[in-house]
Design a protein around this motif. Structure first.
Motif, PDB file in Angstrom:
ATOM      1  N   PRO A 190      15.359   8.325  74.401  1.00 23.49           N
ATOM      2  CA  PRO A 190      14.278   9.137  74.957  1.00 23.49           C
ATOM      3  C   PRO A 190      12.923   8.586  74.530  1.00 23.49           C
ATOM      4  O   PRO A 190      12.795   7.863  73.547  1.00 23.49           O
ATOM      5  N   ASP A 191      11.907   8.943  75.259  1.00 19.95           N
ATOM      6  CA  ASP A 191      10.571   8.416  75.017  1.00 19.95           C
ATOM      7  C   ASP A 191      10.050   8.798  73.642  1.00 19.95           C
ATOM      8  O   ASP A 191       9.389   7.991  72.981  1.00 19.95           O
ATOM      9  N   TRP A 192      10.368  10.005  73.148  1.00 19.36           N
ATOM     10  CA  TRP A 192       9.856  10.437  71.859  1.00 19.36           C
ATOM     11  C   TRP A 192      10.476   9.627  70.723  1.00 19.36           C
ATOM     12  O   TRP A 192       9.903   9.530  69.640  1.00 19.36           O
ATOM     13  N   MET A 193      11.645   8.993  70.955  1.00 12.39           N
ATOM     14  CA  MET A 193      12.239   8.148  69.931  1.00 12.39           C
ATOM     15  C   MET A 193      11.682   6.724  70.003  1.00 12.39           C
ATOM     16  O   MET A 193      11.538   6.049  68.990  1.00 12.39           O
ATOM     17  N   ARG A 194      11.367   6.255  71.203  1.00  8.72           N
ATOM     18  CA  ARG A 194      10.817   4.905  71.351  1.00  8.72           C
ATOM     19  C   ARG A 194       9.357   4.842  70.922  1.00  8.72           C
ATOM     20  O   ARG A 194       8.918   3.858  70.352  1.00  8.72           O
ATOM     21  N   ASN A 195       8.592   5.882  71.188  1.00  4.73           N
ATOM     22  CA  ASN A 195       7.175   5.930  70.851  1.00  4.73           C
ATOM     23  C   ASN A 195       6.872   7.215  70.086  1.00  4.73           C
ATOM     24  O   ASN A 195       6.320   8.166  70.639  1.00  4.73           O
ATOM     25  N   PRO A 196       7.224   7.268  68.785  1.00  2.61           N
ATOM     26  CA  PRO A 196       6.994   8.508  68.040  1.00  2.61           C
ATOM     27  C   PRO A 196       5.503   8.750  67.816  1.00  2.61           C
ATOM     28  O   PRO A 196       4.689   7.827  67.836  1.00  2.61           O
ATOM     29  N   GLU A 197       5.170  10.004  67.610  1.00  6.68           N
ATOM     30  CA  GLU A 197       3.784  10.367  67.331  1.00  6.68           C
ATOM     31  C   GLU A 197       3.386   9.814  65.964  1.00  6.68           C
ATOM     32  O   GLU A 197       4.223   9.701  65.065  1.00  6.68           O
TER      33      GLU A 197
END
Length: 97
Positions: free
Chosen positions: A15-22
């Motif tokens: 998922p995007d939140w795992m590839r590009n974490p905050e």
């Protein structure tokens, strides 16, 4: 018999939140850590404290002595608490308290 390698597994779509974490939040602890790292004397004190905390403790060097000392301390403390409770009960029944 064939020496063929096992079939290649397909890549897992993350998922995007795992590839590009905050980025990490700027909490009070992170701000204080940045302040300490910015002042050389504070940074040196922090490193000395970490070295002091990394030392071997008495209980690690002498586990048997630490166990015996802990047992004696707990035994004396528990005995004093029980005797104190019994004394308070006796004093209350006698009307002294």
């Amino acid at each position: 018999m064939s020496d063929a390698p096992p079939p290649h597994r397909a890549r897992v779509d993350l998922p995007d939140w795992m590839r590009n974490p905050e980025p990490p939040r700027r909490t009070l602890g992170r701000r204080l850590s940045g302040l300490v790292d910015g002042v050389p004397a504070l940074a040196a004190a922090r490193h000395r404290m970490w070295a002091w905390q990394g030392r071997t403790r008495f209980g690690e060097r002498h586990p048997t002595m630490a166990a015996i000392g802990s047992f004696v301390f707990v035994l004396v403390t528990a005995t004093l608490l029980v005797v104190g409770t019994l004394y308070l009960g006796w004093a209350i029944r006698q009307g002294r308290i």
